[in-house]
Design a protein around this motif. Structure first.
Motif, mmCIF file in Angstrom:
data_model
loop_
_atom_site.group_PDB
_atom_site.id
_atom_site.type_symbol
_atom_site.label_atom_id
_atom_site.label_comp_id
_atom_site.label_asym_id
_atom_site.label_seq_id
_atom_site.Cartn_x
_atom_site.Cartn_y
_atom_site.Cartn_z
ATOM 1 N N UNK A 277 -16.340 -13.646 -3.184
ATOM 2 C CA UNK A 277 -17.270 -14.752 -2.981
ATOM 3 C C UNK A 277 -17.207 -15.244 -1.532
ATOM 4 N N UNK A 278 -16.006 -15.287 -0.977
ATOM 5 C CA UNK A 278 -15.886 -15.701 0.427
ATOM 6 C C UNK A 278 -16.590 -14.695 1.350
ATOM 7 N N UNK A 279 -16.506 -13.415 0.996
ATOM 8 C CA UNK A 279 -17.198 -12.398 1.783
ATOM 9 C C UNK A 279 -18.712 -12.591 1.666
ATOM 10 N N UNK A 280 -19.189 -12.938 0.486
ATOM 11 C CA UNK A 280 -20.606 -13.252 0.305
ATOM 12 C C UNK A 280 -20.998 -14.428 1.190
ATOM 13 N N UNK A 281 -20.161 -15.461 1.201
ATOM 14 C CA UNK A 281 -20.429 -16.625 2.044
ATOM 15 C C UNK A 281 -20.491 -16.256 3.519
ATOM 16 N N UNK A 282 -19.610 -15.356 3.931
ATOM 17 C CA UNK A 282 -19.610 -14.917 5.337
ATOM 18 C C UNK A 282 -20.914 -14.188 5.661
ATOM 19 N N UNK A 283 -21.358 -13.319 4.732
ATOM 20 C CA UNK A 283 -22.589 -12.581 4.988
ATOM 21 C C UNK A 283 -23.789 -13.523 5.066
ATOM 22 N N UNK B 154 -36.723 -26.062 -20.204
ATOM 23 C CA UNK B 154 -35.283 -26.354 -20.245
ATOM 24 C C UNK B 154 -34.542 -25.686 -19.094
ATOM 25 N N UNK B 155 -33.647 -26.438 -18.459
ATOM 26 C CA UNK B 155 -32.767 -25.879 -17.438
ATOM 27 C C UNK B 155 -31.336 -26.157 -17.853
ATOM 28 N N UNK B 156 -30.386 -25.550 -17.174
ATOM 29 C CA UNK B 156 -28.984 -25.704 -17.547
ATOM 30 C C UNK B 156 -28.501 -27.126 -17.276
ATOM 31 N N UNK B 157 -27.796 -27.686 -18.258
ATOM 32 C CA UNK B 157 -27.169 -28.993 -18.050
ATOM 33 C C UNK B 157 -26.016 -28.912 -17.058
ATOM 34 N N UNK B 158 -25.571 -27.682 -16.802
ATOM 35 C CA UNK B 158 -24.428 -27.494 -15.896
ATOM 36 C C UNK B 158 -24.868 -27.218 -14.462
ATOM 37 N N UNK B 159 -26.161 -27.353 -14.164
ATOM 38 C CA UNK B 159 -26.653 -27.111 -12.801
ATOM 39 C C UNK B 159 -26.017 -28.113 -11.840
ATOM 40 N N UNK B 160 -25.455 -27.597 -10.752
ATOM 41 C CA UNK B 160 -24.776 -28.451 -9.770
ATOM 42 C C UNK B 160 -25.094 -27.989 -8.356
ATOM 43 N N UNK B 161 -24.853 -28.891 -7.403
ATOM 44 C CA UNK B 161 -24.973 -28.585 -5.975
ATOM 45 C C UNK B 161 -23.578 -28.395 -5.408
ATOM 46 N N UNK B 162 -23.426 -27.451 -4.497
ATOM 47 C CA UNK B 162 -22.132 -27.224 -3.838
ATOM 48 C C UNK B 162 -22.357 -27.073 -2.340
ATOM 49 N N UNK B 163 -21.553 -27.790 -1.563
ATOM 50 C CA UNK B 163 -21.617 -27.683 -0.102
ATOM 51 C C UNK B 163 -20.557 -26.686 0.343
ATOM 52 N N UNK B 164 -20.954 -25.447 0.500
ATOM 53 C CA UNK B 164 -20.034 -24.432 0.977
ATOM 54 C C UNK B 164 -19.357 -23.658 -0.141
#
Length: 784
Positions: free
Chosen positions: A90-96, A258-268
């Motif tokens: 996942x960190x490699x994905x973030x780098x790309x 309907x959308x997921x109740x678990x939808x969240x925002x993440x900074x980074x």
């Protein structure tokens, strides 16, 4: 094997697995095995790019569209997602992503730019496309191979949470919504139970159940299945509706999707990882199956800038959870003997890591399950482990069966004591008839002379929910049995200090503590004592029903099966198990020894007030299950003849004055049998003895404040255990259930509450958090 040959074989195998998974809805290998083969192919093609072909599985999404459905070409391809299996991935994905957007990366001088991501669970279902024109649903399609899918328009219309017309206003003229069709865990269990009841096909997992249900040619079948839809994005669209992915989904929600109740925002990326860990811990409590988390760059402009690879977007990734299913080999099948003598097959496996845990054993349940799965020693099998559930064999990979595979045979003698092993019989009683058939379980007939059964019986007896004897674990029980120091639970109370201190792991202090714990256990409640005896099919709740209703051990021991069925939630089969247990001479001897050792049952008393004079003669007649005589006929019989003796003595003429010819003859024939007369009189005599007879004295029940209410506990309570909370509620008269329904009065929800809390909110039920629950208990004079 050359790289070209290996690539060719991998493509052939993956195509076959794709066909089984996407077209037949019958997966041939676990997802983890598929991912391994796919990643191997991907790596080989990266090393040999000249060998990449357009029809390689790495260049495609899924399987071909079914010929039975019309085909629909996706205007915007429905792509798959790249996978991350480790945090480093996942960190490699973030780098790309950072590099692709030409943003500053972290270095010694700073943390670098932070990219905003959306986070949502990866549902384990079937990807579909819903096309709306002018707000009306006009088309539904499966993903298919990503370019072409199947037209399932009539079927998606049957899914209850798919709006046929969008809510509100402002939607684009053309709006293609994409999402997942799935079946919840509870819906899956109901569906398989219903399928098994009618002899239909049962499904391996909720994903295949959803796929099989959605791709029915008869939409009435689809309509009968518990399908749900959750959207995760859009495809073709005539005008933009938002600037970010999350805002897009929120707008779709406003339009009724309907959308997921678990939808969240993440900074980074680090916040993405925190989300992944959090939902991973709550995974088993969710109402539906998920196999990972999907992270997407939230900005739609950034998504467009990053673009796509051949089969996947560069701006999204699926971070998979450790596999719940894996492939391994059955090295052997051994048989374990349980507390009731059940001889249970256990598969010994080549060790394999499943969901982060190394698994070397899996349950096979019984010989019928072995036959259903067609398991042989030497087979390659798919095993599944979810949460704390014991790993189980899900499927045999028949094409990998070796020539020397061996069938599994039930032992004729107990593997522990050598006693005979016999197949159980199922007894079904109805309308005076007893039908006997073979059961699925085999039992050792050695009972407590079998060391395995004795050990398990003692382990159950001393357990926390039974007699709660602290300081004696499984290892200690094994030593005591192996040394010949205990041959029944009663022998625990004859142990001496010298015998205990000589055991491995015991010193003076621990020996004294154990002896004190054994002595302290001699003042149990009646319910605990009944549960500790280990009566087949009698758990804690049934033990509580017996204790509260009948009030004394003597009445429980003497109760006839028909009398026991007057008690709540006790059916005739369980009633016979209870009666047979207490009629067994060996069990009677053990109970006598326990009572003689100084056992003092703490809450014995009178019959519960609600059962005093609670029966009728018509009810007694109905419980005899006389052919052609139901409750109404029994009432007519009693109204005419008045007493049991009169009914037994009645001739055909008397009986036909109350009943028509067929039931009248059935009553006469039934009571011609002296055993039937004896049984009926014995039931009436016991009802008189217990105070339950219609002529007995009525009693006024002291009202409990929560009598008649059903409560549910969910989540983790921090200031008390759930067992203590349950005891408090039951002490106030409530029934504590394990599931939420419209009949639930209140739900107590602690931290980590999942699907039960969700359902309670959906039903509009009363919900208390722990603080409010403690306040409630205080109002009823219960303090912690």
């Amino acid at each position: 094997m050359t790289a070209e040959e290996r690539i060719s074989k991998l493509r052939t195998d993956l195509d076959k697995h794709n066909y089984s998974y996407y077209v037949l809805d019958e997966p041939s290998v676990p997802d983890a095995e598929y991912d391994r083969l796919f990643n191997e192919l991907k790596a080989l093609e990266a090393e040999h790019p000249h060998l990449v072909t357009p029809d390689s599985p790495t260049q495609r999404v899924g399987g071909a569209a079914l010929a039975a459905f019309q085909q629909i070409r996706h205007e915007v391809p429905m792509l798959s997602l790249g996978n991350a299996f480790e945090e480093a991935d996942l960190r490699e994905f973030g780098r790309r992503v950072t590099e692709g957007l030409d943003l500053p990366s972290a270095d010694l001088l700073g943390e670098g730019a932070s990219v905003d991501y959306s986070c949502e669970p990866k549902l384990d279902g079937l990807a579909v496309s819903l096309l709306y024109r002018d707000g009306q649903l006009v088309q539904g399609a499966t993903r298919g191979d990503g370019s072409t899918g199947e037209d399932i328009s009539s079927n998606v219309r049957t899914i209850r949470n798919v709006p046929l017309k969008l809510h509100g206003r402002g939607w684009p003229q053309v709006l293609e919504v994409r999402g997942e069709v799935f079946i919840s865990k509870a819906g899956f269990e109901r569906l398989n139970a219903a399928q098994a009841e009618v002899g239909g096909k049962t499904f391996a997992n909720p994903r295949n159940a959803a796929a099989g249900s959605l791709r029915q040619l008869d939409s009435k079948i689809t309509a009968s299945r518990p399908l749900e839809f959750c959207c995760y994005g859009v495809g073709q669209i005539s005008k933009p509706i938002a600037l970010s992915h999350i805002d897009t989904l929120q707008q779709l929600k406003a339009w009724g999707l309907p959308i997921s109740r678990e939808l969240r925002h993440a900074a980074g990326v680090e916040e993405c990882l925190a989300y992944y860990r959090d939902i991973g811990e709550r995974r088993n409590a969710l109402a539906y199956e998920i196999d990972g988390v999907v992270f997407k760059v939230n900005s739609l402009a950034s998504q467009r800038e990053l673009g796509f690879r051949a089969r996947e977007p560069r701006w999204a990734i699926a971070h998979k959870f450790p596999a719940l299913e894996e492939l391994t080999e059955v090295l052997d099948v051994e048989f374990q003997v349980g507390r009731t003598g059940a001889v249970t097959p256990v598969a010994r496996l080549r060790p394999v890591k499943v969901a982060g845990v190394t698994v070397s054993n899996a349950t096979l349940h019984n010989m019928d399950e072995i036959a259903r799965l067609d398991v042989h020693i030497g087979d390659t099998v798919i095993i599944r482990r979810a949460g704390d559930v014991i790993p189980q064999v899900m499927q045999v990979v028949l094409e990998r069966r070796p020539d020397d595979a061996r069938a599994v045979q039930i032992p004729h003698q107990c593997p522990v004591c050598g006693s005979h092993v016999e197949r159980t019989q199922l007894v079904k009683r109805s309308k005076g008839r007893t039908t006997i058939s073979e059961g699925a379980v085999y039992r050792c007939v050695g009972r407590l002379s079998c060391a395995a059964q004795l050990k398990q019986a003692i382990i159950h007896y001393v357990s926390r929910r039974a007699m709660d004897i602290d300081g004696i674990g499984e290892k200690s029980v094994e030593q005591l049995v192996d040394e010949g120091l205990i041959r029944s639970p009663a022998d625990l109370y004859q142990l001496t200090f010298d015998q205990v201190v000589a055991l491995e792991g015991f010193a003076e202090v621990s020996s004294n503590k154990l002896l004190e714990a054994i002595k302290a256990s001699q003042k149990p409640t009646l319910a605990r004592f009944i549960y500790a005896l280990g009566i087949p099919d009698v758990g804690e709740e049934t033990a509580k029903v017996l204790a509260r209703s009948l009030g004394s051990l003597a009445r429980v021991q003497a109760a006839l099966p028909q009398v026991l069925t007057y008690l709540p939630d006790i059916g005739l089969e369980v009633a016979h198990e209870i009666h047979n247990f207490f009629q067994d001479p060996h069990n009677q001897q053990v109970i006598e020894q326990l009572l003689a050792s100084g056992m003092q049952l703490q809450d014995e008393g009178e019959l519960a007030a609600e059962f005093a004079a609670s029966t009728t003669l018509a009810g007694l007649i109905a419980k005899l299950d006389i052919a052609s005589v139901g409750p109404t006929g029994a009432e007519k019989l009693v109204a005419k003849l008045g007493s049991l003796d009169a009914i037994i003595a009645a001739d055909g003429i008397d009986l036909r004055q109350a009943l028509s010819a067929k039931p009248a003859e059935a009553v006469r024939e039934f009571f011609k049998d002296p055993e039937h007369q004896q049984l009926a009189r014995a039931i009436e005599a016991q009802l008189l003895d217990f105070g339950m007879h219609w002529s007995s004295e009525k009693k006024t029940a002291a009202g409990l404040p929560l009598a008649g209410q059903t409560w549910v506990l969910t989540g983790s309570l921090e200031r008390m255990s759930r067992d203590i909370a349950k005891d408090h509620l039951e002490g106030l008269g409530a029934k504590v259930a394990g599931s939420v329904s419209s009949k639930t009065h209140c739900v107590v929800a602690g931290p980590g509450a999942g699907s039960k809390l969700t359902k309670a909110n959906e039903l509009g039920l009363k919900v208390l958090d722990e603080d409010a629950f403690i306040t409630f208990l205080g109002e009823h004079s219960i303090t912690l």
